[in-house]
Design an enzyme around this catalytic site. Structure first.
Site, mmCIF file in Angstrom:
data_model
loop_
_atom_site.group_PDB
_atom_site.id
_atom_site.type_symbol
_atom_site.label_atom_id
_atom_site.label_comp_id
_atom_site.label_asym_id
_atom_site.label_seq_id
_atom_site.Cartn_x
_atom_site.Cartn_y
_atom_site.Cartn_z
ATOM 1 N N GLY A 27 24.056 -25.949 3.108
ATOM 2 C CA GLY A 27 23.100 -25.853 4.215
ATOM 3 C C GLY A 27 22.508 -27.175 4.634
ATOM 4 O O GLY A 27 22.198 -27.389 5.806
ATOM 5 N N ASN A 28 22.371 -28.125 3.670
ATOM 6 C CA ASN A 28 21.783 -29.423 4.005
ATOM 7 C C ASN A 28 22.674 -30.229 4.941
ATOM 8 O O ASN A 28 22.233 -31.166 5.585
ATOM 9 C CB ASN A 28 21.510 -30.226 2.729
ATOM 10 C CG ASN A 28 22.785 -30.555 1.955
ATOM 11 O OD1 ASN A 28 23.591 -29.666 1.694
ATOM 12 N ND2 ASN A 28 22.958 -31.796 1.583
ATOM 13 N N LYS A 54 30.478 -18.830 0.814
ATOM 14 C CA LYS A 54 31.324 -19.874 1.402
ATOM 15 C C LYS A 54 32.053 -20.712 0.351
ATOM 16 O O LYS A 54 33.125 -21.244 0.611
ATOM 17 C CB LYS A 54 30.516 -20.765 2.353
ATOM 18 C CG LYS A 54 29.471 -21.666 1.719
ATOM 19 C CD LYS A 54 29.944 -23.095 1.571
ATOM 20 C CE LYS A 54 28.884 -24.034 1.061
ATOM 21 N NZ LYS A 54 28.005 -23.616 -0.020
ATOM 22 N N LYS A 91 29.079 -22.117 -6.907
ATOM 23 C CA LYS A 91 29.782 -23.397 -6.786
ATOM 24 C C LYS A 91 30.599 -23.680 -8.050
ATOM 25 O O LYS A 91 31.779 -24.043 -7.986
ATOM 26 C CB LYS A 91 28.784 -24.527 -6.527
ATOM 27 C CG LYS A 91 28.059 -24.426 -5.197
ATOM 28 C CD LYS A 91 26.948 -25.458 -5.082
ATOM 29 C CE LYS A 91 26.265 -25.428 -3.724
ATOM 30 N NZ LYS A 91 25.725 -24.120 -3.344
#
Length: 314
Positions: A9-10, A214, A276
């Protein structure tokens, strides 16, 4: 190397308080610098991005319009996901193309609106937990359940929200198109937001209300493309254990045995670092010659050289 990058998101919104389209475009321009650094070094890069805040904004806007007038129709969640793929992809390809032009690198950049197959029997569909969209009172929530078939759950005393499943990706419908584009050395943005979730039913493909992580979608795409490296870019330089505690420890490299140990200890937060790490584990388990890295966006180039980031190995 052939690389699949997963952008957190960053990479799209550096300031969570400013959710405007212009702020996102500005952040994408900064993100493009790190991406083009890799391209300039000769790597073939494909990109997967998240869409959590953006698809939430789209759903909330549609719901607000519907509340004001029922003539404004509610859109299916898979359609909202496709909206987010289009507009985030546009911002990224615009920013990357601009950065390539600055460096006189002649490459095509494009976005593929991507459908990602999930198993209709995935356990996630039995207990949807991913909240999306606006808050409703109890009466409104019951009406949405009855009329639209939504699953609504009370959210920490703030009202009721719709929840959807988060199934694992199984396949990518547009994989042959994406593979062809990548083999011709195009820079492709695909599986945005984890992809538009679809199931196969009676020989047809049908959209379903769900959110695919994602990072797992990026891992699936990396498998399909036979990528050399899966690089998951986030806001921290390295994966840590005992995060934010006095004995916090950065990890430069971890093997599968250590990954499993840390997961069992609860070292990685669900919905944050855990997917992740699990995606990287899955990628290297498929082929020990592959590279999986979790690193900060700003240090992507250094991470590939082994100077930053966390490398997950067999």
């Amino acid at each position: 190397m052939k690389i699949v990058l997963a952008l957190g998101g960053n990479a799209l919104q550096s300031n969570p308080k400013d959710k405007s389209a212009q702020a996102q475009l500005n952040t994408c321009k900064d993100t493009a610098v790190s991406i083009v650094d890799l391209i300039e070094e000769g790597h073939r890069v494909s990109i997967v991005h998240g869409n959590g805040p953006q698809v939430g904004q789209i759903v909330a806007s549609i719901e607000a319009a519907h509340k004001s007038s029922e003539a404004n129709l509610l859109m299916p969640f898979d359609v909202c996901g496709s909206f987010s793929q289009g507009y985030i992809g546009y911002h990224l390809q615009n920013a990357i193309s601009e950065e390539l032009a600055k460096r006189n690198i002649k490459k095509n950049v494009g976005t593929v609106v991507t459908q990602v197959v999930v198993d209709k029997n995935d356990a996630g569909f039995q207990n949807p937990t991913k909240p999306i969209g606006s808050f409703y009172n109890e009466e409104e929530a019951k009406k949405l359940e009855e009329e639209n078939g939504y699953v609504m759950k009370e959210d920490a005393g703030r009202g009721y929200r719709r929840v959807v499943a988060s199934p694992k990706p199984v396949d990518v419908i547009e994989k042959d198109i994406i593979k062809s584009l990548v083999e011709n050395e195009n820079i492709i943005i695909a599986c945005g937001g984890g992809g538009i979730p679809v199931i196969r039913e009676d020989g047809m493909v049908k959209g379903v209300p769900a959110v695919i992580d994602k990072d797992f979608a990026a891992e699936k795409l990396a498998e399909i493309l036979d990528a050399d490296a899966l690089v998951i870019l986030t806001a921290v330089d390295r994966v840590c254990v005992n995060f934010n505690k006095p004995d916090q420890k950065e990890l430069a490299e971890i093997n599968i045995e250590e990954v499993d140990k840390y997961i069992e200890e609860g070292q990685f937060a669900p919905g944050s670092m855990l997917p992740k790490v699990e995606a990287c584990k899955k990628f290297v388990l498929n082929d020990a010659s592959k590279i999986a890295i979790i690193a900060s966006l700003a240090k992507a180039k250094e991470a590939l050289r082994g100077e930053s980031g966390t490398r997950i190995v067999r």
